[in-house]
Write a protein that holds these residues in place. Structure first.
Motif, mmCIF file in Angstrom:
data_model
loop_
_atom_site.group_PDB
_atom_site.id
_atom_site.type_symbol
_atom_site.label_atom_id
_atom_site.label_comp_id
_atom_site.label_asym_id
_atom_site.label_seq_id
_atom_site.Cartn_x
_atom_site.Cartn_y
_atom_site.Cartn_z
ATOM 1 N N MET A 236 0.749 -1.329 0.063
ATOM 2 C CA MET A 236 0.021 -0.176 0.144
ATOM 3 C C MET A 236 0.842 1.075 -0.038
ATOM 4 O O MET A 236 2.046 1.178 0.590
ATOM 5 C CB MET A 236 -0.956 0.115 1.191
ATOM 6 C CG MET A 236 -1.932 -1.086 1.169
ATOM 7 S SD MET A 236 -3.113 -1.080 2.577
ATOM 8 C CE MET A 236 -4.164 0.722 2.361
ATOM 9 N N CYS A 237 0.524 2.424 -0.642
ATOM 10 C CA CYS A 237 1.338 3.536 -0.900
ATOM 11 C C CYS A 237 0.487 4.632 -0.823
ATOM 12 O O CYS A 237 -0.457 4.940 -1.871
ATOM 13 C CB CYS A 237 2.098 3.516 -2.051
ATOM 14 S SG CYS A 237 1.357 2.668 -3.573
ATOM 15 N N CYS A 238 0.678 5.580 0.132
ATOM 16 C CA CYS A 238 -0.148 6.740 0.179
ATOM 17 C C CYS A 238 0.184 7.803 -0.755
ATOM 18 O O CYS A 238 1.552 8.189 -0.776
ATOM 19 C CB CYS A 238 -0.259 7.301 1.364
ATOM 20 S SG CYS A 238 -1.242 8.632 1.842
ATOM 21 N N HIS A 239 -0.663 8.651 -1.465
ATOM 22 C CA HIS A 239 -0.220 9.562 -2.344
ATOM 23 C C HIS A 239 -0.208 10.829 -1.611
ATOM 24 O O HIS A 239 -1.084 11.163 -0.488
ATOM 25 C CB HIS A 239 -1.364 9.800 -3.390
ATOM 26 C CG HIS A 239 -0.926 10.810 -4.409
ATOM 27 N ND1 HIS A 239 -1.113 12.133 -4.287
ATOM 28 C CD2 HIS A 239 -0.596 10.555 -5.735
ATOM 29 C CE1 HIS A 239 -0.756 12.734 -5.394
ATOM 30 N NE2 HIS A 239 -0.414 11.839 -6.190
ATOM 31 N N PRO A 240 0.794 11.750 -1.755
ATOM 32 C CA PRO A 240 0.861 13.106 -1.065
ATOM 33 C C PRO A 240 -0.449 13.799 -1.119
ATOM 34 O O PRO A 240 -1.085 13.789 -2.147
ATOM 35 C CB PRO A 240 2.006 13.536 -1.572
ATOM 36 C CG PRO A 240 2.483 13.244 -2.613
ATOM 37 C CD PRO A 240 1.871 11.769 -2.856
ATOM 38 N N ASP A 241 -0.556 14.856 -0.168
ATOM 39 C CA ASP A 241 -1.444 16.044 -0.400
ATOM 40 C C ASP A 241 -1.112 16.708 -1.619
ATOM 41 O O ASP A 241 -0.036 16.872 -2.089
ATOM 42 C CB ASP A 241 -1.562 17.070 1.016
ATOM 43 C CG ASP A 241 -1.769 16.161 1.945
ATOM 44 O OD1 ASP A 241 -2.448 15.267 1.894
ATOM 45 O OD2 ASP A 241 -1.332 16.408 3.024
ATOM 46 N N ASP A 242 -2.234 17.124 -2.465
ATOM 47 C CA ASP A 242 -1.935 17.969 -3.718
ATOM 48 C C ASP A 242 -2.811 18.985 -3.651
ATOM 49 O O ASP A 242 -4.257 18.785 -3.999
ATOM 50 C CB ASP A 242 -2.209 17.015 -4.715
ATOM 51 C CG ASP A 242 -1.814 17.720 -6.273
ATOM 52 O OD1 ASP A 242 -1.362 18.717 -6.250
ATOM 53 O OD2 ASP A 242 -2.205 16.984 -7.109
ATOM 54 N N PRO A 243 -2.587 20.271 -3.436
ATOM 55 C CA PRO A 243 -1.254 20.616 -3.059
ATOM 56 C C PRO A 243 -1.109 20.282 -1.872
ATOM 57 O O PRO A 243 -1.553 20.152 -0.959
ATOM 58 C CB PRO A 243 -1.218 22.175 -3.491
ATOM 59 C CG PRO A 243 -2.617 22.481 -3.466
ATOM 60 C CD PRO A 243 -3.755 21.462 -3.730
ATOM 61 N N PRO A 244 0.490 20.160 -1.425
ATOM 62 C CA PRO A 244 0.790 20.164 -0.054
ATOM 63 C C PRO A 244 0.917 20.968 1.009
ATOM 64 O O PRO A 244 1.731 21.340 1.767
ATOM 65 C CB PRO A 244 2.294 19.595 -0.207
ATOM 66 C CG PRO A 244 2.767 20.370 -1.375
ATOM 67 C CD PRO A 244 1.488 20.667 -2.166
ATOM 68 N N PHE A 245 -0.398 21.653 1.260
ATOM 69 C CA PHE A 245 -0.544 22.495 2.108
ATOM 70 C C PHE A 245 -2.406 22.744 2.606
ATOM 71 O O PHE A 245 -2.997 22.171 1.864
ATOM 72 C CB PHE A 245 0.043 23.847 1.988
ATOM 73 C CG PHE A 245 -0.147 24.378 0.583
ATOM 74 C CD1 PHE A 245 -1.451 24.732 0.278
ATOM 75 C CD2 PHE A 245 0.734 24.263 -0.529
ATOM 76 C CE1 PHE A 245 -1.747 25.384 -1.127
ATOM 77 C CE2 PHE A 245 0.543 24.898 -1.562
ATOM 78 C CZ PHE A 245 -0.580 25.489 -1.904
#
Length: 403
Positions: A236-245
């Motif tokens: 399992m691999c979590c995608h980052p926040d988009d955008p990261p804030f």
């Protein structure tokens, strides 16, 4: 890197026949028509596998379904409200069905309400190509004046709030509706979209959920599903926040290297890993992408390679999606770190030494401009990106292997 290509199913303007011609080795897909929280059945999974494996004339495509993107985490799970326990139980069943079908890599995200956000889906760059753009002033215009979120103005500098007011005043009614549609578009390929009232309702329910509490909910979710994934041999691999804030006053918990380190340490397992998306993370100037690949590489299970050009070095700033080898991320240095990680895995004898990668997004160029494909997913623009990334990878791989 195993070179893959995102496909949204039979309605995608980029066909399986097209994917075989661009040189991809595998496909990244999902059951976008299945509502969040509902079980993915063996029948629906098998149907998607057949669609990927078959050309229009019925002959074998030679392609396989390599990565699920995404198996969505419902808002109920993120908020721990309503049917969240049932949704986690269903998630586990879906994981088992995917494992039974031979699919090992599962990408997902844990972003509250807005899974990804852009303010312009067809932004024109200097050479006439178009791409997606996030403009902090336009987003503030949406937040303060279209959504009318209470207290929204306090989340922005005076300069941004003033510019947002000016831009809102210049928009006609259709322009304001288009801005709202752009911001609330939701996951690519999804049949689920939100109205402004839906967004307001979600925001009200998140009102008492702090960043620490949302992160605890994430750990709770992973504590339930990661042991199942590990038993099944899944990654399992979590995608980052988009955008990261943070947006809309909502907490975000997967925006930096420290965020990933915390989550992967909290639920330590080879099944709990990272989708390294160079575009999402690269929108934030304090994220060191080559360094993250070096330090977190053993837990990187999936790669999204794209680039962005930031307007400034502000953490909460504007950016547009650049060509794959341009922008603010040193893509050559990042791919060099990937090559070193893959060599290390081969030396260790890891079966997952070849990390699946897809050329994420792309600019609309040439015939793409008339196709009006899924925003960010043009055929020719992505093919150009894949060719560039492949060239860099093969050159660096030869150097690493002493060829």
């Amino acid at each position: 890197m195993r070179q893959t290509w995102r496909w949204f199913g039979p309605k995608d303007l980029c066909s399986i026949d097209d994917i075989t011609q661009v040189g991809a080795e595998g496909v990244v897909s999902a059951l976008h028509h299945v509502p969040n929280g509902v079980i993915w059945t063996p029948e629906e999974i098998a149907k998607r596998k057949r669609e990927i494996a078959t050309r229009k004339d019925g002959s074998p495509s030679g392609l396989t379904w390599d990565v699920v993107e995404s198996l969505p985490v419902s808002e109920d799970i993120k908020k721990q409200k309503n049917d969240w326990r049932e949704h986690i139980a269903n998630y586990k069943v879906s994981l088992r069905h995917l494992a039974d079908a031979g699919i090992e890599v599962i990408c997902y995200n844990f972003m509250p309400v807005l899974d990804w956000t852009r303010t312009d889906l067809r932004y024109t760059v200097a050479n006439g190509a178009s791409c997606m753009r996030f403009d902090i002033n336009d987003f503030a215009a949406f937040d303060i004046h279209v959504l009318e979120r209470p207290g929204a103005g306090a989340d922005y500098t005076n300069a941004i709030a003033d510019e947002a007011g000016r831009r809102f005043a210049e928009l006609d009614e259709e322009g304001r509706k288009q801005l709202a549609r752009n911001v609330t578009m939701g996951l690519p390929g999804s049949t689920e979209s939100m109205t402004l009232d839906d967004v307001r309702e979600h925001l009200a329910e998140y009102g008492n959920i702090s960043r620490d509490l949302l992160r605890q909910h994430f750990v709770d979710f992973l504590s339930e599903v990661v042991p199942v994934a590990e038993d099944l041999g899944l990654r399992m691999c979590c995608h980052p926040d988009d955008p990261p804030f943070s947006l809309l006053g909502l907490p975000r918990v997967m925006s930096t290297e420290a965020d990933y380190t915390y989550i992967m340490d909290a639920v330590s397992s080879p099944a709990n890993g990272m989708t390294l998306c160079s575009g999402s993370l690269g929108a934030r100037p304090d994220n060191d992408l080559p360094g993250m690949m070096e330090r977190l590489g053993p837990k990187v299970h999936f790669l999204h390679l794209r680039n962005v050009k930031r307007d400034s070095d502000d953490i909460m700033g504007s950016f547009y999606e650049a060509e794959h080898l341009d922008g603010d991320t040193d893509m050559v240095a990042l791919i060099a770190a990937i090559v070193r990680e893959e060599k290390r895995r081969r030396d260790e004898g890891r079966a997952d030494h070849s990390i699946p990668m897809r050329p994420d997004h792309g600019q609309d160029i040439l015939d793409d401009l008339g196709r009006r494909s899924q925003p960010g997913y043009p055929t020719i623009g992505r093919m150009k990106g894949l060719a560039e990334l492949r060239g860099v990878f093969r050159t660096l791989e030869h150097g690493e292997l002493g060829l």
